[in-house]
Design a protein around this motif. Sequence first.
Motif, PDB file in Angstrom:
ATOM      1  N   UNK A 133     -85.452   6.240  51.049  1.00  0.00           N
ATOM      2  CA  UNK A 133     -85.616   4.865  50.567  1.00  0.00           C
ATOM      3  C   UNK A 133     -84.827   4.628  49.281  1.00  0.00           C
ATOM      4  N   UNK A 134     -85.013   5.518  48.301  1.00  0.00           N
ATOM      5  CA  UNK A 134     -84.322   5.311  47.019  1.00  0.00           C
ATOM      6  C   UNK A 134     -82.858   5.709  47.117  1.00  0.00           C
ATOM      7  N   UNK A 193     -87.612   8.578  41.449  1.00  0.00           N
ATOM      8  CA  UNK A 193     -87.703   9.374  42.674  1.00  0.00           C
ATOM      9  C   UNK A 193     -86.344   9.771  43.231  1.00  0.00           C
ATOM     10  N   UNK A 194     -85.281   9.477  42.479  1.00  0.00           N
ATOM     11  CA  UNK A 194     -83.960  10.007  42.872  1.00  0.00           C
ATOM     12  C   UNK A 194     -83.936  11.522  42.719  1.00  0.00           C
ATOM     13  N   UNK A 195     -84.866  12.055  41.957  1.00  0.00           N
ATOM     14  CA  UNK A 195     -85.158  13.489  41.977  1.00  0.00           C
ATOM     15  C   UNK A 195     -86.645  13.662  42.240  1.00  0.00           C
ATOM     16  N   UNK A 196     -86.972  14.418  43.261  1.00  0.00           N
ATOM     17  CA  UNK A 196     -88.353  14.811  43.524  1.00  0.00           C
ATOM     18  C   UNK A 196     -88.374  16.318  43.724  1.00  0.00           C
ATOM     19  N   UNK A 245     -97.160  16.508  52.548  1.00  0.00           N
ATOM     20  CA  UNK A 245     -96.636  16.155  51.226  1.00  0.00           C
ATOM     21  C   UNK A 245     -95.109  16.100  51.247  1.00  0.00           C
ATOM     22  N   UNK A 246     -94.513  17.117  51.842  1.00  0.00           N
ATOM     23  CA  UNK A 246     -93.052  17.213  51.881  1.00  0.00           C
ATOM     24  C   UNK A 246     -92.451  16.085  52.714  1.00  0.00           C
ATOM     25  N   UNK A 247     -93.063  15.781  53.836  1.00  0.00           N
ATOM     26  CA  UNK A 247     -92.567  14.691  54.688  1.00  0.00           C
ATOM     27  C   UNK A 247     -92.572  13.360  53.935  1.00  0.00           C
ATOM     28  N   UNK A 248     -93.614  13.128  53.159  1.00  0.00           N
ATOM     29  CA  UNK A 248     -93.690  11.897  52.367  1.00  0.00           C
ATOM     30  C   UNK A 248     -92.600  11.835  51.310  1.00  0.00           C
ATOM     31  N   UNK A 249     -92.320  12.974  50.697  1.00  0.00           N
ATOM     32  CA  UNK A 249     -91.270  13.043  49.679  1.00  0.00           C
ATOM     33  C   UNK A 249     -89.904  12.750  50.301  1.00  0.00           C
ATOM     34  N   UNK A 250     -89.650  13.319  51.476  1.00  0.00           N
ATOM     35  CA  UNK A 250     -88.366  13.104  52.148  1.00  0.00           C
ATOM     36  C   UNK A 250     -88.196  11.632  52.534  1.00  0.00           C
ATOM     37  N   UNK A 251     -89.252  11.032  53.033  1.00  0.00           N
ATOM     38  CA  UNK A 251     -89.183   9.613  53.385  1.00  0.00           C
ATOM     39  C   UNK A 251     -88.825   8.776  52.165  1.00  0.00           C
TER      40      UNK A 251
END
Length: 617
Positions: free
Chosen positions: A121-122, A274-277, A111-117
Amino acid sequence: MTTCYVSAATIQAKAVVAHAVANPGMALLAAALLAAVVAGLVSARASYIRTGGKSIPDLNLPRPVEITADWKPSFIEVNDCKSPSNPRMIQCYDPTTGYFLGNIPAMNKADVDGIIKRAYEVGAVWAKTTFAERRRVLLTLQKYIIANQDMLAKIASRDSGKTTVDSSFGEILVTLEKIRWTVSEGEAALKTEYRKPPALMMHRIAQVQYEPLVAVGAIVSWNYPLHNLISPLISSMFAGNATVVKVSEHTSWSATFFANMIRAAFVACGHSPDLLQIVTGFADAGDALVRGGLRKITFIGSPFVGKKIMNAASDNLTPVILELGGKDPIILCDDCNLGQAVNLTMRGTFQNSGQNCIGIERVIVHKKIYDQYVEAVKPKVEALRQGSPLEDIDVDVGAMRMVSELDRLEALVDDAVSKGARLLVGGSRSLVSKWPKGQYFAPTLLVDVTTDMKIANQEVFGPILLVMRFEDDDDAVRIANSTTFGLGSSVFSMDTARTKSIISRLDVGMSNQNDYAVNYLCQSLPFGGVKDSGFGCIGGYEGLRGLCHAKVVTLDRFPFVQTDLPPLLQYPISRVSPDFTTALCSFFYGSGVGNFLTSALKLASLAASAPAPKKKD
């Protein structure tokens, strides 16, 4: 639209002045109101300009039912943030009542890896935005926070256990000031900075460009769920970065709402939410964030966990900012304003049940006023009222957010008493009959504490007013510096020269005269400590620039001036080349007219003797 606001404000101002003329006793109030109107107009106009002429949008978020009279709560069975039925779920609850607030999934590494990716991007897009666009997002948040202060304070109180006054004073006020300062001064902090080159490089322009890191992270503590989430975001987004925040498992319920508020502000201004997650979960989720390849990590928490963060960050050489614990002393000299000192030490000790990184942990009092201070503060501590801020009336002190802290605090008090300290008030967990699942520790007054006691060295982080005696200023400094911490401090004295002398010898990151923690409200200042209180800083120019890459650039000052290496420094090297560099150094850095002339003549002679460079065919 702007003209309408100006006309309406002018009419109101004239009416106030007319009333003041008719009622002279109101003149001072009228002047203040008129000044406020003018200031409001100036601020509105400045905001319009600073956002590139775009309006500030409104946000519309549903009010959580858990802070309304319509809510029908149930109680938790076990006081634990881990769900008793599913270890991968976070059990959210009100620590003052034991009311169940819901379950939130605990994220894993994938989950965390996906958020960082996604952050990269954004973030790559956001890094190209203008300062005007960034200001507009912050002013949108400011507008919403001001209009919804009561709701936001209740949300923070419901999840953290603090009173709504503590939420407003300790979370909303400082958040609004951070937004104001960043909107006002952030661009100046991050604009290209020109540095003076040496005489040897007078034909060059030297500058530092502060470029976004694109994607950064933060791991924040639970004691101020609104401010600790939004504070790193304010600086990070203004520096041009996407931000990933690992919120505490102890306050994930409120963090989810606050994150949605921030994400809505980005969307309202035309940017990706997603500039804040946020990352919700336990230690494994935090570890995944630190090792995930973000460009920088800010950590707010204990020294014990801070060391683990550093170790994990070393995998990718990720730089970290560590804002760790404190054992902040407040020194009361014999010439202080005692009444002021009593009021401020009460606020600094018991705000948020003492769960403050810059809370007052040690009150170090001069022997001449020691008994007076204890006599003055004792009835105030005894009078403090505990309960649930959202369910009871007249509550001064709320609950502890972590139930495990109750046993730890009792052990620290018992150790101090066994070594000679006097327990005058409290000293143990407090049983509030109405709330048997509430996590309360009684407001405590512990005096005659000495440096050999555990409680004088370990961070308390609870509602314990700890009083120590000092003989003279040297003794006060010795006591203040006797711990491994070095975050904040205060010195109360009417003698500024004496105060400066004491402050200059305190091994801390911050200090205040005749006040407590006001340096944090001054957002132009960096915030950080030394020793076990961490390193790096948040706030001020330093904090903003710390979330950027400082790129060094030199440019031609004059396009028509192109410099090449002197022939004696070109390959192949001449036998007299060392003499040339020696003369060059003496010419630019030696002293005296004789040296200057001698070096100049030497350089001219050597240059004349150098073979002419070969022409290219």
